[in-house]
Scaffold this motif. Structure first.
Motif, PDB file in Angstrom:
ATOM      1  N   ASP A 486       0.830  -1.205   0.000  1.00  0.00           N
ATOM      2  CA  ASP A 486       0.000   0.000   0.000  1.00  0.00           C
ATOM      3  C   ASP A 486       0.871   1.263   0.000  1.00  0.00           C
ATOM      4  O   ASP A 486       0.587   2.232  -0.726  1.00  0.00           O
ATOM      5  CB  ASP A 486      -0.916   0.013   1.223  1.00  0.00           C
ATOM      6  N   ALA A 487       1.937   1.244   0.800  1.00  0.00           N
ATOM      7  CA  ALA A 487       2.814   2.419   0.884  1.00  0.00           C
ATOM      8  C   ALA A 487       3.558   2.643  -0.421  1.00  0.00           C
ATOM      9  O   ALA A 487       3.655   3.782  -0.917  1.00  0.00           O
ATOM     10  CB  ALA A 487       3.803   2.246   2.039  1.00  0.00           C
ATOM     11  N   ALA A 491       2.997   5.728  -3.024  1.00  0.00           N
ATOM     12  CA  ALA A 491       4.075   6.656  -3.364  1.00  0.00           C
ATOM     13  C   ALA A 491       4.093   6.994  -4.842  1.00  0.00           C
ATOM     14  O   ALA A 491       4.564   8.073  -5.232  1.00  0.00           O
ATOM     15  CB  ALA A 491       5.415   6.042  -2.944  1.00  0.00           C
TER      16      ALA A 491
END
Length: 495
Positions: A486-487, A491
């Motif tokens: 998810d991160a 990004a």
């Protein structure tokens, strides 16, 4: 173009492609979404895809997720399958050139097996968690019933006294071994096929380890041909499942036998008993029947998956994909019902001590210890002691007496067969044929004696703790990977 030339033929669409599409809708959308996002991140991090292009693709993927109601879709044949549906939606938003970049260095071959593995891991984790709960319930019941006398049967006949805790502990040991097999099979699934592409990997500088990490796998699967051809991750898991429920079925069958009116040593409480519609006296513990047939159905469903792959070519084939994968998920459903119901049942059943005592008396099942006692205290050979004990048992059965009331018969048999009087007095004889004494002196490793049982129960708890910690680590890694994906995907959307 004639009907015979235009793809898909309507019958093929209705009998194959539409059911496959429904299977994806019900089972795989989340896995496909994760693979698309992870692959996009990997392509960007390795420089295969420019950041600006990746950001546009990421935004389009989010828009597809938010605007396309997958549950409402019906298969029309405009695209071959769900994979091409997503690609078509990307083309609508990005044009064909940019949309097609997402598929760089991958194939439906490696994607499909990755989808199947992600889904099987989820199902396996749920089932293993329920198996842990059943093991915990069985251990707790074993502890509570450590000293509760039962009649143990061999060949369907009363054999020797034991305890309910000792009997349940045998089932615990098998279940713990089955859990170990399930967790080993789950570990075999935990190797990521992504990056194998169609067969031979890719000329692009892909990072297969990064894909494995983002998708929550322990590592990439090494051989790229094996990534798309090997099905032992499927057959291994379903074989372990079959064994689990085959073994539980034998235990369940004993409960059916023990709860029968003629045996009556297992009492099932009213909350798990149904009445007859015509016979007022009937107590039908039908949950045991449901457990038995659900366990058998689970075995059969697991077998169906394994057998479908028998004698199939060692390559990427539909025999190991699509519908056979979806069909196998029903084994998890019926298996989960068995584990939940059996854990509930075992926690509330009890032993009818009066029936146990009557059956012990009627069947003379403590006579083995009488023979053992004669060997230890009278210096007889076991064969001679066995003959005296057998003669005693025949005499009391003929007189309709319990073995505990057979001192006179014993004394007579001892004198006739040994040529002397026994040194056992009535009190010593009574103790020798007591069911409680029978159990208490069996303190050997693995026996039903209290100390032996305490040691065993501690071992079972330690084993279950180890297995639970192992599963918790697997689940934590998957959760951590989800957060990392998810991160990393998020990004791509940042300016």
């Amino acid at each position: 173009m004639s009907l015979n030339e235009k793809f898909p033929h309507p019958v093929y669409k209705d009998t194959v492609l539409a059911p496959l599409f429904e299977g994806v809708k019900a089972n795989y959308v989340g896995a496909f979404r994760a693979i698309n996002r992870a692959h996009l991140v990997m392509l960007t991090e390795t420089g295969i895809l420019a950041y600006d292009d990746a950001a546009r693709i990421a935004a389009a993927l989010i828009d597809i997720d938010e605007t396309v109601d997958v549950d409402a879709l019906t298969y029309t044949g405009e695209v071959e399958d769900y994979f091409f549906l997503v690609e078509a939606e990307l083309k609508k938003r990005l044009g064909p050139d940019l949309a097609g970049m997402l598929h760089t260095a991958r194939s439906r071959n490696d994607m499909d097996h990755t989808v199947f593995k992600l889904t099987l891991k989820h199902h396996a984790d749920t089932l293993i968690g329920k198996a842990h709960a059943l093991a915990s319930a069985l251990i707790a019941k074993s502890e509570a019933e450590r000293d509760t006398l039962i009649v143990a049967y061999t060949h369907g006949q009363p054999a020797q006294p034991s305890t309910f805790g000792h009997y349940l502990s045998a089932a615990v040991e098998v279940l713990l071994r089955d859990i170990e097999r399930l967790q080993a099979a789950r570990a075999n699934i935990d190797h990521c096929p992504m990056g194998a592409a169609a067969i031979t990997t890719s000329g692009f500088p892909i990072d297969r380890a990064r894909m494995a990490d983002l998708l929550g796998f322990s590592e990439p699967m090494r051989n790229s041909y094996g990534c798309i051809a090997s099905v032992d991750y499927v057959t291994g898991l379903y074989s372990a499942m079959k064994l689990t429920f085959l073994h539980l079925g034998r235990f369940i069958q004993d409960m059916q036998f023990w709860s029968a009116f003629e045996v009556g040593q297992l009492h099932v409480p009213g909350s798990l008993v149904q009445i007859s519609s015509i016979m007022p006296q009937k107590r039908n513990p039908v949950p045991i029947e449901h457990l038995r047939h659900l366990a058998s159905m689970t075995c059969g469903r697991a077998d169906a998956v394994v057998n479908t792959m028998h004698n199939t070519p060692f390559t990427d084939m539909n025999d190991s994909e699509g519908e056979v994968q979806v069909a196998g998920y029903s084994a998890f459903q019926s298996g989960a019902r068995v584990l939940d119901l059996l854990a509930a049942l075992i926690s509330v059943v009890s032993i009818d001590g009066e029936r146990v005592a009557k059956n012990i008396d009627a069947a003379c099942i403590t006579v083995t210890e009488l023979a053992d006692t004669l060997v230890r205290r009278e210096g007889l050979s076991f064969r001679q002691a066995h003959e005296i004990a057998a003669a005693t048992a025949r005499a009391v059965i003929a007189d309709g007496k319990p073995l505990g009331d057979g001192f006179e018969a014993f004394s007579k048999a001892f004198n006739e067969l040994s040529g002397r009087d026994s040194t056992l007095d009535p009190a010593a004889y009574t103790e020798a044929v007591s069911a409680r004494h029978f159990v208490a002196v069996r303190e050997r490793f693995g026996g039903p004696g209290p100390d032996a049982m305490n040691e065993a129960l501690q071992t079972y708890r330690a084993t279950l703790t180890r297995l639970s910690e192992q599963q918790a680590a697997d689940l934590a890694r998957a959760e951590k990977a989800g957060a990392a994906l998810d991160a990393a995907f998020g990004a791509l959307l940042q300016e």
